[in-house]
Motif scaffolding. Structure first.
Motif, short mmCIF file in Angstrom:
data_model
loop_
_atom_site.label_atom_id
_atom_site.label_comp_id
_atom_site.label_asym_id
_atom_site.label_seq_id
_atom_site.Cartn_x
_atom_site.Cartn_y
_atom_site.Cartn_z
N LYS A 267 -4.42 14.92 9.85
CA LYS A 267 -2.78 14.86 10.47
C LYS A 267 -2.73 13.20 10.44
CE LYS A 267 -1.68 18.25 13.18
NZ LYS A 267 -1.86 19.00 14.89
N TYR A 268 -2.03 12.32 9.44
CA TYR A 268 -2.41 10.70 8.71
C TYR A 268 -0.65 10.66 8.57
CZ TYR A 268 -4.02 7.66 5.86
OH TYR A 268 -4.66 6.19 5.22
N CYS A 269 0.06 9.07 9.04
CA CYS A 269 0.91 8.49 9.31
C CYS A 269 1.58 10.13 9.87
CB CYS A 269 1.67 9.21 7.90
SG CYS A 269 0.93 7.94 6.65
N TRP A 270 1.51 10.84 11.44
CA TRP A 270 1.67 11.77 12.18
C TRP A 270 1.75 11.13 13.38
CZ3 TRP A 270 5.06 14.85 9.33
CH2 TRP A 270 5.49 16.08 10.28
N ALA A 271 2.93 12.42 13.75
CA ALA A 271 2.50 11.92 15.53
C ALA A 271 3.31 13.41 16.03
CB ALA A 271 3.57 10.97 15.79
N GLU A 272 3.17 13.77 17.11
CA GLU A 272 3.45 14.49 17.76
C GLU A 272 3.42 14.90 19.25
OE1 GLU A 272 1.60 17.73 16.18
OE2 GLU A 272 -0.69 17.05 16.95
N THR A 273 4.49 15.78 19.66
CA THR A 273 3.98 15.58 21.47
C THR A 273 2.82 16.62 21.92
OG1 THR A 273 6.13 17.56 21.34
CG2 THR A 273 6.41 15.04 22.30
N TYR A 274 2.35 16.93 22.78
CA TYR A 274 1.70 17.64 23.33
C TYR A 274 1.56 17.41 25.25
CZ TYR A 274 -1.68 14.21 25.03
OH TYR A 274 -2.27 12.79 26.00
N TYR A 275 1.39 19.05 25.40
CA TYR A 275 1.89 19.34 26.69
C TYR A 275 0.00 18.45 27.85
CZ TYR A 275 1.12 21.91 30.37
OH TYR A 275 0.83 22.55 32.32
N PRO B 263 1.19 -0.98 0.26
CA PRO B 263 0.15 -0.24 -0.18
C PRO B 263 0.94 1.03 -0.39
CG PRO B 263 0.06 -1.34 1.90
CD PRO B 263 0.94 -2.02 1.32
N GLN B 264 0.43 2.11 -0.18
CA GLN B 264 0.94 3.54 -0.61
C GLN B 264 0.07 4.27 0.28
OE1 GLN B 264 2.85 4.26 -4.46
NE2 GLN B 264 0.96 3.60 -5.14
N MET B 265 1.06 5.46 1.49
CA MET B 265 0.03 5.95 2.60
C MET B 265 0.79 7.03 2.52
SD MET B 265 0.75 2.52 3.53
CE MET B 265 0.74 2.70 5.35
N LYS B 266 0.54 8.50 2.26
CA LYS B 266 1.11 9.40 2.06
C LYS B 266 0.79 10.56 3.46
CE LYS B 266 2.55 13.90 0.20
NZ LYS B 266 2.94 14.35 1.76
N ASN B 267 2.06 11.32 3.92
CA ASN B 267 1.56 11.86 5.09
C ASN B 267 0.73 13.09 5.57
OD1 ASN B 267 3.74 13.18 4.33
ND2 ASN B 267 5.72 12.73 6.67
N ASP B 268 0.14 14.03 6.43
CA ASP B 268 0.55 14.74 6.10
C ASP B 268 -0.01 15.55 7.67
OD1 ASP B 268 -2.14 17.07 5.96
OD2 ASP B 268 -2.92 15.98 5.32
N ASP C 136 -0.48 18.17 32.10
CA ASP C 136 -0.13 18.23 32.77
C ASP C 136 0.79 17.99 33.35
OD1 ASP C 136 -2.77 17.43 33.59
OD2 ASP C 136 -2.22 14.90 33.72
N GLY C 137 1.75 19.18 32.38
CA GLY C 137 2.91 19.55 33.26
C GLY C 137 3.92 18.97 32.93
N VAL C 138 3.83 17.82 31.83
CA VAL C 138 5.02 16.75 31.49
C VAL C 138 3.97 16.82 29.80
CG1 VAL C 138 5.75 15.59 32.55
CG2 VAL C 138 3.67 14.60 31.92
N TYR C 139 5.16 16.64 28.30
CA TYR C 139 5.06 16.03 27.55
C TYR C 139 4.25 14.75 27.09
CZ TYR C 139 6.96 20.73 26.68
OH TYR C 139 7.13 21.62 27.17
N LYS C 140 3.82 14.10 26.26
CA LYS C 140 2.50 13.19 25.91
C LYS C 140 2.58 12.77 24.07
CE LYS C 140 0.80 12.38 30.19
NZ LYS C 140 -0.60 12.14 30.71
N ILE C 141 2.33 12.07 24.51
CA ILE C 141 2.55 11.56 22.43
C ILE C 141 1.76 11.22 21.70
CG2 ILE C 141 3.57 9.85 20.80
CD1 ILE C 141 5.97 9.81 23.15
N LYS C 142 0.83 12.72 20.64
CA LYS C 142 -0.06 12.07 20.05
C LYS C 142 -0.01 11.36 18.61
CE LYS C 142 -4.82 14.23 19.44
NZ LYS C 142 -6.04 15.00 20.46
N ALA C 143 -0.18 10.61 18.33
CA ALA C 143 -0.44 9.53 17.05
C ALA C 143 -2.01 9.86 16.35
CB ALA C 143 0.07 8.01 17.25
N TYR C 144 -1.02 9.81 14.56
CA TYR C 144 -2.35 9.53 14.07
C TYR C 144 -1.88 9.21 12.84
CZ TYR C 144 -3.13 14.55 15.88
OH TYR C 144 -3.19 15.62 17.19
#
Lengths: 590, 263
Positions: A560-568, A549-554, A570-578
């Motif tokens: 958001k697709y094929c993506w991940a980022e940190t978010y704030y 398969p072919q997946m284009k990120n965004d 309770d005082g620390v950073y956590k990870i959000k995944a797409y």
């Protein structure tokens, strides 16, 4: 988080290595006794619901953090020793803008969780050249920032009431205060895993810190970058290390060592790597559920391989595995990577399994309709830019359907990336035939070949593109991803290859080295090598079905697709995944 | 010379900008140009570099991320860039005592050169697996390209020749299975003095990761400077390979190394 529509995945069991009687290791058994237990991933909650804390001391700790984050300075003060002098030293330090530089997120100004771990008289080595002060007036203030895993050390002059120097040390952790030692002990002592390992609940005997200072400093959570310590229980000539994560307030895992071992340090990464290698790379495990039975093994470079898959008495698959991930970036010619996924140590994997495979029920409405086996893979610094994470999920339903899928969980080197995972799926049976749907019905492929799923692709009225006949009495209809699986997938746009499975030569039965380069945008993803210049007959023979398969990120907000980022939080950073899941569904047709 | 330029396979010559007012460019100034002779890509990805006293450059291959660009049969080959022509070619292929494979994709991992004796030390981990340490340290005479001695069953990465506290020449080598650094005396004829092997120190538990292996070892007076990084016999690559520089100081009274700092 992408929710899988009506499908709710319920964890059947935790990650105890021997907890489920249905999972039996059956070959390559080593005589080595199990000495370690890795409990769970620090990214728990990434793609499944987080577990609610119930232990009173953890609830109290979280409440304390919540309250401190509301203060004007989000810092827990050190009140254990030093009396008024220590309090004064902290106040002086906290009134200095350089000392408090990292108390808040530098961009959003949201409060980060900080704690002063200690206040001590300054040592000669702490006093920088040129600093002059009256004897005994300089104090050293050590503060830890949980969100950034950063230590700030300030030297304050109690007489002048000024900060005379301060330094910030990334990836460093000061000695922890007595209150955190006690918290770590409580977490360890109340963990059922510790009780199970010791054979008793350590309520009377307290955990013994093997030489308090060094034992606390000499464990690391390298992957999570969290503050970790290891309360250690001595039993005869053995020591049970309980690695406790004081950022997430949980037990990471356990490991027995001999007390006489020189320099043996148990860390999060070692524990994870050894557990995964011992139990899933070097052992073939078996799962038997809902009429399905199969072996599974974490390979050195082909991801999680399932093999000898049968439904009832019917053999279905010889094997299915994930050979490669090809990642190309459209902005730069030829820029990208070919990632193999697999075992964390002694492997050819570029993105490795750090956690054991997970087996979970698939629940639709209030009914269990099947189960899933999942394996995740991570780069060390994920989700930082240019680091990767992947997931493999295979679904097996009570009615005989199954689906082979995978996802990129970002983040990669840019927002113009295309992911092309290479599946190798070998059905059981040596009288196989393969068909594609055409306007006039099912049309057989008589020779090896490849095809691209496109907007013009024709499907039968139920959305099937191909049919694999594995025996005169059984066929599987193949539905490629078109966004219909409610897992966030937006369509596979897949290359399909059909090759003859040669029983006398290895064309991927064993671990394959990387079979294709990163950046081909056409069908040359690797499987075409097994077709060659003279395609062979695919009629009434053993076949291999390759699916790319072919997946284009965004990275655009809302898509958001094929993506991940940190978010704030309770005082620390956590990870959000797409994640961008892709993969075909196979439906039996008798 | 660099073997770690993004988007450049093999070895590159990196020209740094010279800033106004400075006599020479440095590693902190921006890169002005990256040059590659066509032959410098032919061996695939390379890792450590060393130089001889004629100015020839030696480099060893090591796969990066995938095996696509490195041939397994060349993983025990030392390459040389001729100081006069600038061309890179195979210099010597060292014998395999075990073959690289799916559970260990590496061959050579360490190389260093002793200018005085013109001895080269090269370390290979080819054929090692989780339960068997099959690595070899080869000592070579650079003039004749002959192997003068080997040390078997030692998986190593960081290598460095130095004089010990008594003035004896030793090869210091960082193990890849643990964070330990050992050393062994080397005679003037380029052979091991077998009973002189000793453990110098360990990186276990130090630094931000706690499980570093010695990738590079350098000496500066009574200091041993060790570049430590994670190594798990896989092709794992992150965007920035975290590396920590550990500085140890020789403590004459205790006759051991003490950690001075790491950064």
């Amino acid at each position: 988080m992408q929710k899988p529509g009506l499908i709710i995945l319920t964890m059947l069991f935790g990650f105890f290595l021997s907890a489920d009687a249905q999972i039996k290791s059956k070959k390559n058994q080593k005589s080595k006794p199990q000495s370690s237990v890795y409990l769970n991933e620090y990214r728990k909650g990434l793609m499944s619901p987080p577990v609610k804390d119930t232990q009173s001391f953890i609830v109290a700790r979280k409440k304390e953090i919540e309250n401190i984050l509301k203060d004007s300075l989000p810092v827990k003060l050190f009140r254990e020793k030093g009396g008024e002098q220590a309090m004064l030293a902290q106040k002086i330090a906290l009134s200095d803008a350089f000392f408090t530089r990292y108390l808040f997120d530098l961009k959003t100004r949201k409060p980060l969780w900080n704690e002063i771990f200690g206040v001590y008289p300054a040592r000669p080595g702490d006093i920088k050249k040129g600093i002059k002060a009256l004897p005994g007036t300089l104090m050293r203030v050590e503060m830890y920032n949980y969100a950034n895993n950063l230590t700030t050390i300030g030297i304050v002059d109690l007489f002048t009431q000024k900060l005379v120097s301060a330094d910030h040390y990334p990836d460093m952790q000061p000695d922890i205060p007595q209150s955190l030692i006690q918290l770590a002990e409580q977490i360890a002592m109340n963990a059922p895993e510790v009780e199970k390992a010791l054979g008793y609940k350590p309520t009377i005997q307290k955990p013994v810190m093997t030489s308090t200072k060094t034992a606390l400093n000499r464990t690391k959570c390298e992957r999570s970058q969290h503050l970790c310590v290891a309360p250690t229980f001595i039993q005869g000539n053995r020591a049970l290390w309980a690695i406790v994560d004081l950022t997430d307030n949980r037990l990471v895992g356990l490991r027995w060592t001999n007390t006489g071992e020189d320099g043996a340090v148990v860390t999060e990464r070692k524990l994870q790597n050894e557990t995964v290698a011992d139990c899933y790379c070097e052992k073939v495990n078996t799962v038997e559920k809902h009429g399905w039975k199969m072996d599974y093994l974490l390979t050195a470079s082909d991801g999680l391989e399932i093999s000898n898959v049968q439904f009832g008495k019917q053999k279905v698959l010889n094997s299915a595995k994930l050979v490669d991930w090809h990642v190309s970036y459209s902005g730069t010619d030829g820029f990208g990577y070919s990632d193999a996924v697999g075992c964390p140590i002694y492997s050819q994997a570029a993105v490795v399994a750090t956690d054991p495979p997970r087996i979970a029920d698939i629940v639709e409405g209030d009914s269990v309709v099947g189960f899933m086996i999942e394996q995740k893979f991570f780069s060390e610094l994920w989700p930082g830019p240019c680091n990767y994470s992947y997931s493999q999920r295979n679904f097996f339903y009570k009615d005989g359907r199954f689906r082979i899928t995978c996802a990129s969980i970002g983040r990669g080197c840019g927002n113009n990336g295309t992911y092309r995972p290479v599946f190798r799926i070998a059905f059981a049976g040596n009288q196989q035939n393969f068909y594609e749907y055409a306007s006039d019905g099912w049309k057989q492929w008589s020779k090896e070949g490849w095809q691209l799923q496109q907007p013009t692709t024709q499907y039968d009225p139920n959305g099937y593109q191909y049919k694999i006949q594995t025996s005169p009495l059984l066929s599987y209809l193949v539905a490629p991803g078109n966004g219909q699986f409610k897992d966030g997938g937006r369509g596979d746009n897949a290359f399909v290859y059909l090759t003859k499975n040669h029983l006398t030569k290895d064309e991927g039965t064993n671990d394959l080295v990387t079979i294709g380069p990163c950046c081909n945008t056409d069908h040359q993803q690797g499987p075409e090598k097994f077709i060659g210049a003279n395609p062979e007959s695919t009629v009434n023979t053993d076949l291999v079905f390759w699916y790319v398969p072919q997946m284009k990120n965004d990275d655009r907000p809302g898509s958001k697709y094929c993506w991940a980022e940190t978010y704030y939080e309770d005082g620390v950073y956590k990870i959000k995944a797409y994640p961008c899941f892709a993969g075909p569904m196979f439906v039996p047709q008798k | 010379m660099s073997t770690s330029e993004k988007k450049a396979i093999g070895i590159s010559l990196v020209v740094f900008e010279k800033k106004a007012g400075e006599t020479a460019p440095n590693l902190q100034t921006p890169k002005q140009e990256i040059y590659q002779h066509p032959s410098w890509k032919e061996a695939g990805y390379l890792s450590t570099i060393t130089f001889d006293r004629e100015g020839n450059v030696y480099a060893i291959p090591a796969p990066l991320i995938s095996m696509l660009y490195n041939k397994t049969e060349k993983l025990n080959t030392v390459y040389q860039i001729d100081a006069k022509t600038g061309e890179m070619s195979e210099w010597v292929s060292l014998p395999f005592y075990g073959k690289p494979g799916v559970t260990n994709p590496f061959g050579l991992l360490g190389i260093t050169y002793d200018c005085l004796q013109q001895t080269m030390a090269v370390g290979s981990v080819a054929g090692s697996d989780r339960y068997n340490e099959r690595g070899v340290i080869y000592l070579l005479d650079v003039r004749s390209k002959k192997i003068t001695d080997t040390l078997r069953n030692a998986d190593v990465m960081g290598l460095s020749f130095a004089l010990d506290e008594k003035g004896n020449k030793r090869l210091y080598f960082g193990k890849t299975r643990t964070g330990e650094i050992y050393s062994m005396q080397v005679s003037k004829s380029g052979k091991w003095i077998r009973n002189s092997k000793r453990k110098e120190l360990t990186l276990e538990g130090y630094g931000p990761r706690g499980d570093d292996k010695a990738r590079k070892i350098k000496f500066n007076g009574n200091q041993m400077i060790v570049s430590g990084t994670a190594f798990n016999y896989n092709l794992q690559a992150s965007s920035e390979k975290p590396e920590t520089i550990y500085t140890f100081i020789w403590l004459p009274k205790e006759q051991k190394w003490g950690l001075n700092q790491y950064q």
